[in-house]
Design an enzyme around this catalytic site. Sequence first.
Site, PDB file in Angstrom:
ATOM      1  N   LYS A 104       0.860  -1.190   0.000  1.00 45.64           N
ATOM      2  CA  LYS A 104       0.000   0.000   0.000  1.00 45.64           C
ATOM      3  C   LYS A 104       0.886   1.226   0.000  1.00 45.64           C
ATOM      4  O   LYS A 104       2.035   1.168   0.468  1.00 45.64           O
ATOM      5  CB  LYS A 104      -0.897   0.027   1.243  1.00 45.64           C
ATOM      6  CG  LYS A 104      -2.168   0.846   1.053  1.00 45.64           C
ATOM      7  CD  LYS A 104      -3.224   0.065   0.299  1.00 45.64           C
ATOM      8  CE  LYS A 104      -4.475   0.869   0.041  1.00 45.64           C
ATOM      9  NZ  LYS A 104      -5.547   0.011  -0.467  1.00 45.64           N
TER      10      LYS A 104
HETATM   11  P1  NAD Z   1     -13.086   7.466  -2.756  1.00 42.64           P
HETATM   12  O1  NAD Z   1     -12.121   8.530  -2.449  1.00 42.64           O
HETATM   13  O2  NAD Z   1     -13.542   7.305  -4.180  1.00 42.64           O
HETATM   14  O3  NAD Z   1     -14.402   7.626  -1.857  1.00 42.64           O
HETATM   15  C1  NAD Z   1     -14.380   7.718  -0.471  1.00 42.64           C
HETATM   16  C2  NAD Z   1     -15.776   8.121  -0.036  1.00 42.64           C
HETATM   17  O4  NAD Z   1     -15.837   8.170   1.387  1.00 42.64           O
HETATM   18  C3  NAD Z   1     -16.171   9.524  -0.512  1.00 42.64           C
HETATM   19  O5  NAD Z   1     -17.542   9.503  -0.850  1.00 42.64           O
HETATM   20  C4  NAD Z   1     -15.938  10.377   0.725  1.00 42.64           C
HETATM   21  O6  NAD Z   1     -16.696  11.571   0.716  1.00 42.64           O
HETATM   22  C5  NAD Z   1     -16.375   9.417   1.790  1.00 42.64           C
HETATM   23  N1  NAD Z   1     -15.861   9.758   3.112  1.00 42.64           N
HETATM   24  C6  NAD Z   1     -14.642  10.232   3.445  1.00 42.64           C
HETATM   25  N2  NAD Z   1     -14.584  10.451   4.770  1.00 42.64           N
HETATM   26  C7  NAD Z   1     -15.778  10.078   5.274  1.00 42.64           C
HETATM   27  C8  NAD Z   1     -16.321  10.068   6.562  1.00 42.64           C
HETATM   28  N3  NAD Z   1     -15.630  10.486   7.616  1.00 42.64           N
HETATM   29  N4  NAD Z   1     -17.591   9.600   6.701  1.00 42.64           N
HETATM   30  C9  NAD Z   1     -18.299   9.177   5.632  1.00 42.64           C
HETATM   31  N5  NAD Z   1     -17.835   9.188   4.395  1.00 42.64           N
HETATM   32  C10 NAD Z   1     -16.587   9.638   4.222  1.00 42.64           C
HETATM   33  O7  NAD Z   1     -12.469   6.099  -2.207  1.00 42.64           O
HETATM   34  P2  NAD Z   1     -12.846   4.628  -2.599  1.00 42.64           P
HETATM   35  O8  NAD Z   1     -11.881   4.169  -3.625  1.00 42.64           O
HETATM   36  O9  NAD Z   1     -14.314   4.548  -2.843  1.00 42.64           O
HETATM   37  O10 NAD Z   1     -12.469   3.861  -1.260  1.00 42.64           O
HETATM   38  C11 NAD Z   1     -13.375   3.715  -0.166  1.00 42.64           C
HETATM   39  C12 NAD Z   1     -12.909   2.572   0.698  1.00 42.64           C
HETATM   40  O11 NAD Z   1     -12.846   1.378  -0.072  1.00 42.64           O
HETATM   41  C13 NAD Z   1     -11.530   2.727   1.314  1.00 42.64           C
HETATM   42  O12 NAD Z   1     -11.502   2.079   2.554  1.00 42.64           O
HETATM   43  C14 NAD Z   1     -10.637   1.975   0.342  1.00 42.64           C
HETATM   44  O13 NAD Z   1      -9.426   1.545   0.926  1.00 42.64           O
HETATM   45  C15 NAD Z   1     -11.547   0.826   0.002  1.00 42.64           C
HETATM   46  N6  NAD Z   1     -11.238   0.128  -1.243  1.00 42.64           N
HETATM   47  C16 NAD Z   1     -11.166   0.781  -2.420  1.00 42.64           C
HETATM   48  C17 NAD Z   1     -10.908   0.065  -3.580  1.00 42.64           C
HETATM   49  C18 NAD Z   1     -10.891   0.705  -4.937  1.00 42.64           C
HETATM   50  O14 NAD Z   1     -10.784  -0.024  -5.934  1.00 42.64           O
HETATM   51  N7  NAD Z   1     -11.028   2.004  -5.055  1.00 42.64           N
HETATM   52  C19 NAD Z   1     -10.701  -1.315  -3.514  1.00 42.64           C
HETATM   53  C20 NAD Z   1     -10.811  -1.956  -2.289  1.00 42.64           C
HETATM   54  C21 NAD Z   1     -11.088  -1.220  -1.168  1.00 42.64           C
END
Ligand code: NAD
Length: 418
Positions: A104
């Site tokens: 990561k």
């Molecule tokens: P992103 O940046 O696209 O979206 C994050 C979302 O969370 C946004 O809508 C943001 O406004 C919201 N957010 C941030 N702080 C917040 C809070 N305190 N309370 C509520 N909402 C909040 O990120 P993402 O890629 O969608 O990732 C989200 C999660 O999924 C993370 O934990 C990431 O590690 C995990 N993840 C992402 C992927 C991927 O392919 N992008 C894969 C596996 C896991």
Amino acid sequence: MAENVFEMALKQLDDVAAKINLDPNIHKILRQPERELIVAVPVLMDDGRIEVFTGYRVQYSSVRGPCKGGIRYHPDVTLDEVKALAAWMTWKCAVVNIPYGGAKGGVKCDPFKMSQKEVQRLTRRYTVMIMPIIGGRRDIPAPDVNTSAETMGWIMDTVSMFEGRTVLDIVTGKPIELGGSLGRREATGRGVMISTLQLLKKMGEDPSRTTVAVQGFGNVGSVAADLLSKEGCKVVAGSDVSGGYYNPKGLDIKGMLEYVKTSKNHLLEGYKKEGVERISNEEILLLDVDVLAPSALENQITERNAAKIKAKFIVEGANGPTTPEADRILEDKGAIVVPDILANSGGVIVSYFEWVQDIQAYFWDVDEINQNLEKMIVKSFDEVWELSKEKKVGMRAAAYMIAVTRVANALKQRGIFP
Ligand code: NAD
């Protein structure tokens, strides 16, 4: 942050080590990342100042293949957070049995307070700083919170400029035109949808009678909400950092997706529709729904609120949204948790497909990608489900038992160098 997430990741590993009688020598190795890199990233800001950001890349394990894991831009990024996320990537790749280790990266910054040009300069300099340890056969980054296909395009271009050729396999989650894969953007949310439907099937529940709340409306949450509503589930609540939006009759997810296309910072802030009530991000977790999909950040379901959670199914779109203490409380209540390393594995699975396509320079159509994704998640889900029944443990414990056993076996077979 409620709990040190690396301690939380270690606690999860220690719990499973006891369950599978893990060789203490192997356990000792698996409690530490293989490599941790901290870099200073000087960036010329638009006003002429130089700002120096701190960046990280952690390679937790390369035992089962090249390290793999996203890059996060967030003010709360710490070395421990990156270590935890790298550990979870290791178990995730192992539980879905793709030939990768875990890594990561992250930069402590607030991209919402920076211009696009500043973020691009930050990305290019950070890339050069971690270039000694990344590579298509060593460690392959991807998007995570606040990074996107565009960010991956800049990383690919930076590495390509240094190598004097187009290097496609250096990152996944790239724009389609730059060697990205069809279906990658939606893959994590699609995996959340597939895991949810698989759980409903196991429990004999009808998706059209199922209510869902999704915390987070970014890459993962918005796609999960959209696909679940297309599968007939009633998505009654969604949220992002600006707060929550609730309509017991069901949200207009299509309308919300249209709204964030042009809203400031692509946030739901200001979204209004008849019947939609504003709630907080805490309240969204406590709604009386069938499925809760925390899809924002870690440490959301904790000792503090776990007892008050009413959802009987929790499908973890985010990494580490539930602390180990909260896990125990949920289990005692009889709630079923589909753990992050399984529920959000869709992203890394299609990243794997992207990498394979890049290496072969031969690109598949989207149906083939989505079918292969579904096949892999359903197979892994069923393996975890069966083991959880057989051993009478929760799905997280079962997923960890499978994942850690696979990594430990690979480590034993390779032997300890020298
Ligand atoms: P992103 O940046 O696209 O979206 C994050 C979302 O969370 C946004 O809508 C943001 O406004 C919201 N957010 C941030 N702080 C917040 C809070 N305190 N309370 C509520 N909402 C909040 O990120 P993402 O890629 O969608 O990732 C989200 C999660 O999924 C993370 O934990 C990431 O590690 C995990 N993840 C992402 C992927 C991927 O392919 N992008 C894969 C596996 C896991």
